[in-house]
Design a protein around this motif. Structure first.
Motif, PDB file in Angstrom:
ATOM      1  N   LEU A  70       3.479  -2.603 -11.765  1.00  0.00           N
ATOM      2  CA  LEU A  70       2.756  -3.952 -11.106  1.00  0.00           C
ATOM      3  C   LEU A  70       3.709  -4.611 -10.412  1.00  0.00           C
ATOM      4  CD1 LEU A  70       0.855  -4.932 -14.363  1.00  0.00           C
ATOM      5  CD2 LEU A  70      -0.191  -4.560 -12.121  1.00  0.00           C
ATOM      6  N   LYS A  71       5.037  -4.680 -10.769  1.00  0.00           N
ATOM      7  CA  LYS A  71       6.130  -5.418 -10.137  1.00  0.00           C
ATOM      8  C   LYS A  71       6.429  -4.625  -8.699  1.00  0.00           C
ATOM      9  CE  LYS A  71      10.962  -6.527 -10.359  1.00  0.00           C
ATOM     10  NZ  LYS A  71      12.423  -6.664 -11.187  1.00  0.00           N
ATOM     11  N   HIS A  72       6.344  -3.532  -8.764  1.00  0.00           N
ATOM     12  CA  HIS A  72       6.539  -2.701  -7.296  1.00  0.00           C
ATOM     13  C   HIS A  72       5.544  -2.110  -6.623  1.00  0.00           C
ATOM     14  CE1 HIS A  72      10.973  -2.845  -8.301  1.00  0.00           C
ATOM     15  NE2 HIS A  72      10.662  -2.437  -9.518  1.00  0.00           N
ATOM     16  N   LEU A  73       4.363  -2.299  -7.036  1.00  0.00           N
ATOM     17  CA  LEU A  73       3.360  -1.946  -6.284  1.00  0.00           C
ATOM     18  C   LEU A  73       3.019  -2.496  -5.077  1.00  0.00           C
ATOM     19  CD1 LEU A  73       0.453  -0.298  -6.807  1.00  0.00           C
ATOM     20  CD2 LEU A  73      -0.716  -2.550  -7.560  1.00  0.00           C
ATOM     21  N   GLY A  74       3.185  -3.598  -4.570  1.00  0.00           N
ATOM     22  CA  GLY A  74       3.101  -4.122  -3.247  1.00  0.00           C
ATOM     23  C   GLY A  74       3.922  -3.538  -2.388  1.00  0.00           C
ATOM     24  N   VAL A  75       5.253  -3.146  -2.698  1.00  0.00           N
ATOM     25  CA  VAL A  75       6.328  -2.435  -1.827  1.00  0.00           C
ATOM     26  C   VAL A  75       5.794  -0.862  -1.781  1.00  0.00           C
ATOM     27  CG1 VAL A  75       8.687  -1.803  -1.714  1.00  0.00           C
ATOM     28  CG2 VAL A  75       8.129  -4.203  -2.304  1.00  0.00           C
ATOM     29  N   TRP A  76       5.437  -0.377  -2.923  1.00  0.00           N
ATOM     30  CA  TRP A  76       5.216   1.111  -2.694  1.00  0.00           C
ATOM     31  C   TRP A  76       3.943   1.496  -1.954  1.00  0.00           C
ATOM     32  CZ3 TRP A  76       5.137   2.080  -8.733  1.00  0.00           C
ATOM     33  CH2 TRP A  76       6.700   2.108  -9.452  1.00  0.00           C
ATOM     34  N   SER A  77       3.017   0.472  -1.960  1.00  0.00           N
ATOM     35  CA  SER A  77       1.721   0.831  -1.234  1.00  0.00           C
ATOM     36  C   SER A  77       1.881   0.353   0.302  1.00  0.00           C
ATOM     37  CB  SER A  77       0.497  -0.085  -1.812  1.00  0.00           C
ATOM     38  OG  SER A  77       0.453   0.023  -3.161  1.00  0.00           O
ATOM     39  N   ARG A  78       3.120  -0.284   0.770  1.00  0.00           N
ATOM     40  CA  ARG A  78       3.207  -0.819   1.995  1.00  0.00           C
ATOM     41  C   ARG A  78       3.015   0.149   3.128  1.00  0.00           C
ATOM     42  NH1 ARG A  78       7.944  -4.668   1.831  1.00  0.00           N
ATOM     43  NH2 ARG A  78       6.544  -5.855   0.517  1.00  0.00           N
ATOM     44  N   GLU A 107       8.219   5.134  -8.598  1.00  0.00           N
ATOM     45  CA  GLU A 107       7.957   5.391  -6.981  1.00  0.00           C
ATOM     46  C   GLU A 107       7.584   7.018  -6.908  1.00  0.00           C
ATOM     47  OE1 GLU A 107       8.712   4.157  -2.443  1.00  0.00           O
ATOM     48  OE2 GLU A 107      10.205   3.832  -4.081  1.00  0.00           O
ATOM     49  N   GLN A 108       8.172   7.742  -7.375  1.00  0.00           N
ATOM     50  CA  GLN A 108       8.164   9.173  -7.394  1.00  0.00           C
ATOM     51  C   GLN A 108       6.684   9.647  -7.671  1.00  0.00           C
ATOM     52  OE1 GLN A 108       9.967  11.525  -5.699  1.00  0.00           O
ATOM     53  NE2 GLN A 108      11.366  10.039  -5.317  1.00  0.00           N
ATOM     54  N   GLY A 109       6.189   9.246  -8.925  1.00  0.00           N
ATOM     55  CA  GLY A 109       4.837   9.243  -9.527  1.00  0.00           C
ATOM     56  C   GLY A 109       3.875   8.806  -8.582  1.00  0.00           C
ATOM     57  N   PHE A 110       4.027   7.490  -8.165  1.00  0.00           N
ATOM     58  CA  PHE A 110       3.095   7.001  -7.041  1.00  0.00           C
ATOM     59  C   PHE A 110       2.749   7.924  -5.882  1.00  0.00           C
ATOM     60  CE2 PHE A 110       2.349   4.269  -3.379  1.00  0.00           C
ATOM     61  CZ  PHE A 110       1.283   3.480  -3.752  1.00  0.00           C
ATOM     62  N   LEU A 111       3.810   8.354  -5.344  1.00  0.00           N
ATOM     63  CA  LEU A 111       4.023   9.014  -4.084  1.00  0.00           C
ATOM     64  C   LEU A 111       3.423  10.548  -4.540  1.00  0.00           C
ATOM     65  CD1 LEU A 111       7.422   8.448  -2.477  1.00  0.00           C
ATOM     66  CD2 LEU A 111       5.192   7.323  -1.997  1.00  0.00           C
ATOM     67  N   ARG A 112       3.502  10.956  -5.803  1.00  0.00           N
ATOM     68  CA  ARG A 112       2.878  12.223  -6.183  1.00  0.00           C
ATOM     69  C   ARG A 112       1.253  12.102  -5.930  1.00  0.00           C
ATOM     70  NH1 ARG A 112       4.954  17.356  -6.053  1.00  0.00           N
ATOM     71  NH2 ARG A 112       3.821  18.692  -7.348  1.00  0.00           N
ATOM     72  N   PHE A 113       0.766  11.026  -6.239  1.00  0.00           N
ATOM     73  CA  PHE A 113      -0.780  10.860  -6.408  1.00  0.00           C
ATOM     74  C   PHE A 113      -1.122  10.211  -5.005  1.00  0.00           C
ATOM     75  CE2 PHE A 113       0.287  10.681 -10.906  1.00  0.00           C
ATOM     76  CZ  PHE A 113      -0.372  12.005 -11.029  1.00  0.00           C
ATOM     77  N   THR A 114      -0.262   9.968  -3.685  1.00  0.00           N
ATOM     78  CA  THR A 114      -0.431   9.591  -2.628  1.00  0.00           C
ATOM     79  C   THR A 114      -0.407  10.440  -1.272  1.00  0.00           C
ATOM     80  OG1 THR A 114       0.378   7.154  -3.547  1.00  0.00           O
ATOM     81  CG2 THR A 114       0.141   7.837  -1.029  1.00  0.00           C
ATOM     82  N   GLU A 169       1.160   5.995   6.475  1.00  0.00           N
ATOM     83  CA  GLU A 169       0.135   5.071   5.935  1.00  0.00           C
ATOM     84  C   GLU A 169      -0.177   5.897   4.470  1.00  0.00           C
ATOM     85  OE1 GLU A 169      -2.111   1.871   6.185  1.00  0.00           O
ATOM     86  OE2 GLU A 169      -1.599   2.987   8.246  1.00  0.00           O
ATOM     87  N   ARG A 170       0.296   5.216   3.352  1.00  0.00           N
ATOM     88  CA  ARG A 170      -0.102   5.488   2.074  1.00  0.00           C
ATOM     89  C   ARG A 170      -1.406   5.543   1.722  1.00  0.00           C
ATOM     90  NH1 ARG A 170       5.922   4.029  -0.525  1.00  0.00           N
ATOM     91  NH2 ARG A 170       7.070   5.573   0.528  1.00  0.00           N
ATOM     92  N   GLN A 171      -2.188   6.447   1.661  1.00  0.00           N
ATOM     93  CA  GLN A 171      -3.570   6.324   0.951  1.00  0.00           C
ATOM     94  C   GLN A 171      -3.592   7.078  -0.340  1.00  0.00           C
ATOM     95  OE1 GLN A 171      -5.096   8.385   4.664  1.00  0.00           O
ATOM     96  NE2 GLN A 171      -6.215   6.283   4.888  1.00  0.00           N
ATOM     97  N   PRO A 172      -4.904   6.740  -1.100  1.00  0.00           N
ATOM     98  CA  PRO A 172      -5.102   7.514  -2.473  1.00  0.00           C
ATOM     99  C   PRO A 172      -5.477   8.895  -2.088  1.00  0.00           C
ATOM    100  CG  PRO A 172      -6.384   5.202  -2.166  1.00  0.00           C
ATOM    101  CD  PRO A 172      -5.907   5.706  -0.848  1.00  0.00           C
TER     102      PRO A 172
END
Length: 476
Positions: free
Chosen positions: A75-83, A433-440, A101-104
């Motif tokens: 939750l703290k880093h979501l804005g930066v990761w999604s930018r 962030e590695q996990g976020f990018l894995r699903f992006t 562009e980082r998309q689902p």
């Protein structure tokens, strides 16, 4: 629950809303957070019911706390990761501009194991939801109480087209792994991981495989034996060794076998003064798994290994505990060290996943490095000592999913470190962030300027084209 109907529901929803706003993602994570706050005790009780003997304090620390910390970090880093990620444009393409562009991805499938049934179900779900995906979770059939409770809670807090839990046996898991997910994450054994990867390959579904393997624990000449033995005993016996990153075998300098055995026995008895009926000491998950561990010991002994039990006689269970825990007390397998193991023994061919620890002696650190490199790459590697030159040599010349120096397990709890395997221990990572990018999906975007001169490179070719190319060769 109709598996294919739910998948179609999520698939259509993911295509109807490709761009998932940050506010929606954040609200889903906050719902998950609320679910854990309100129902953590229910989940702990369900895990206890599945294992028979597993302290709710273990579940609080190793399942719930880790998930809560991951939620807070995400939750703290979501804005930066999604930018949108701006990238520098090379001179030859200027004055155009570009970004990523980082998309689902769409619909993410998660097949979770039984050993940490809350953490290993919800941790990947957090990063998948944060990335804007829909999630289908298939928990283990070996933890039916936890799976049922998880299904009940998720259905209470989420719509089926957002996040849902699919219960069922191995047949359901087989069908699940064959769905046309946009990404599929599996946590479990290497053997099953191969089958999951094969099923996913039919649809070219990308996978993240969190497997296991034989994670070595290396003791150097410079380490403090008492301190090291306590840390290894703790890491090995968390969840009675039923941990994918548990130390699987120990490598120690020749001549220190007796010192280690004595220090390890003292450490075990300090952590667990008794075994049978001890509420802090987790039971093996099933009779089948217990039988496998005992068979491994028998086979090793038949081939010349020496088994050293860390408790000569297990204390009997208290009468009340025996009544409430029933046969689960019989599944509390005492810790054991095994000396004299060889490559022909099952103990050294398979991940142990129990409170049994082979000990292997070595002459030179070079022998250790060569032995590790001759084996499948492990999920974790542990090194103990004060010699930084030797430490750096081991780190530089071996490959493992992760490393913890002078302790065990803790690298998995670090918010900013990726967690994943390599080779036979898996591929891909899903923490932080590695996990976020894995699903992006990272979509490359280039925007051409109205002042672009690329038309100078269009045919028909001639002298003008040659002058432009000569200029580019000299300056670009």
């Amino acid at each position: 629950m109709d598996l294919h109907r739910i998948f179609d529901l999520q698939y259509q929803a993911s295509r109807a809303q490709v761009d998932v706003p940050i506010l929606v993602r954040r609200e889903r994570l906050l719902r998950l957070q609320k679910m854990l706050v309100e129902s953590g005790a229910e989940l702990s009780a369900a895990v206890q019911a599945d294992f028979g003997v597993r302290s709710e304090r273990w579940t609080e620390m190793l399942d719930l706390m880790l998930v809560r910390n991951m939620l807070k970090h995400t939750l703290k880093h979501l804005g930066v990761w999604s930018r949108r990620q701006r990238v520098r444009t090379p001179l030859m393409l200027q004055p155009g501009k570009a970004w990523v562009e980082r998309q689902p991805l769409g619909v993410v499938g998660i097949i979770a194991p039984w050993n940490y049934p809350v953490q290993l179900s919800l941790a990947p779900a957090i990063t998948a939801l944060a990335a804007g995906n829909r999630v289908m979770l298939k928990p283990s059939e070996l933890t039916p109480h936890t799976s049922a409770k998880m299904a009940e809670l998720v259905a209470r807090f989420f719509a089926p087209d957002e996040f849902c839990v699919i219960q069922g046996d191995t047949g359901v898991a087989t069908q699940f792994s064959g769905l046309q997910f946009d990404h599929l994450l599996f946590t479990g054994s290497t053997a099953v991981g191969r089958r999951v990867a094969q099923a996913a390959a039919v649809h070219l579904t990308p996978t993240t495989l969190e497997l296991g393997g034989k994670s070595p624990c290396i003791l150097s000449q410079s380490c403090d034996m008492q301190e090291v033995a306590l840390k290894i005993a703790y890491g090995k016996l968390v969840n009675a060794g039923q941990t994918c990153i548990a130390p699987d075998y120990v490598l120690l300098p020749r001549g220190q076998e007796q010192a280690f055995a004595e220090a390890f026995r003292a450490a075990v008895q300090k952590l667990y003064p008794s075994i049978s009926g001890n509420p802090d000491y987790t039971a093996i998950i099933s009779k089948r798994h217990l039988a496998r561990l005992k068979q491994m010991l028998r086979q090793a002994q038949s081939l010349g290994a020496q088994v050293h039990w860390m408790h000569e006689a297990a204390a009997p269970a208290a009468e009340g505990d025996a009544t409430s825990w029933g046969e689960a007390v019989e599944r509390q397998l005492a810790p054991a060290l095994v000396f004299g193991t060889t490559g022909q023994m099952q103990l050294m061919q398979e991940e142990i996943f129990g409170p049994i620890l082979p000990v292997i002696s070595y002459e030179h650190i070079e022998d250790v490095i060569n032995a590790i490199n001759a084996s499948p790459r492990p999920l974790a590697l542990y090194w103990f000592g004060n010699n930084e030159t030797e430490r750096d040599a081991v780190l530089a010349r071996t490959v493992s999913g992760g490393v913890c120096v002078n302790d065990t397990l803790l690298h998995v709890a670090h918010d900013n470190l990726p967690f994943g395997g390599v080779g036979d221990s898996g591929w891909g990572a899903y923490h932080s962030e590695q996990g976020f990018l894995r699903f992006t999906h990272q979509k490359a975007v280039f925007v051409q300027s109205r002042w672009a001169a690329t038309s100078l490179l269009y045919p028909p070719f001639g002298e003008k084209f040659d002058r432009v190319m000569d200029f580019m060769r000299r300056w670009f």
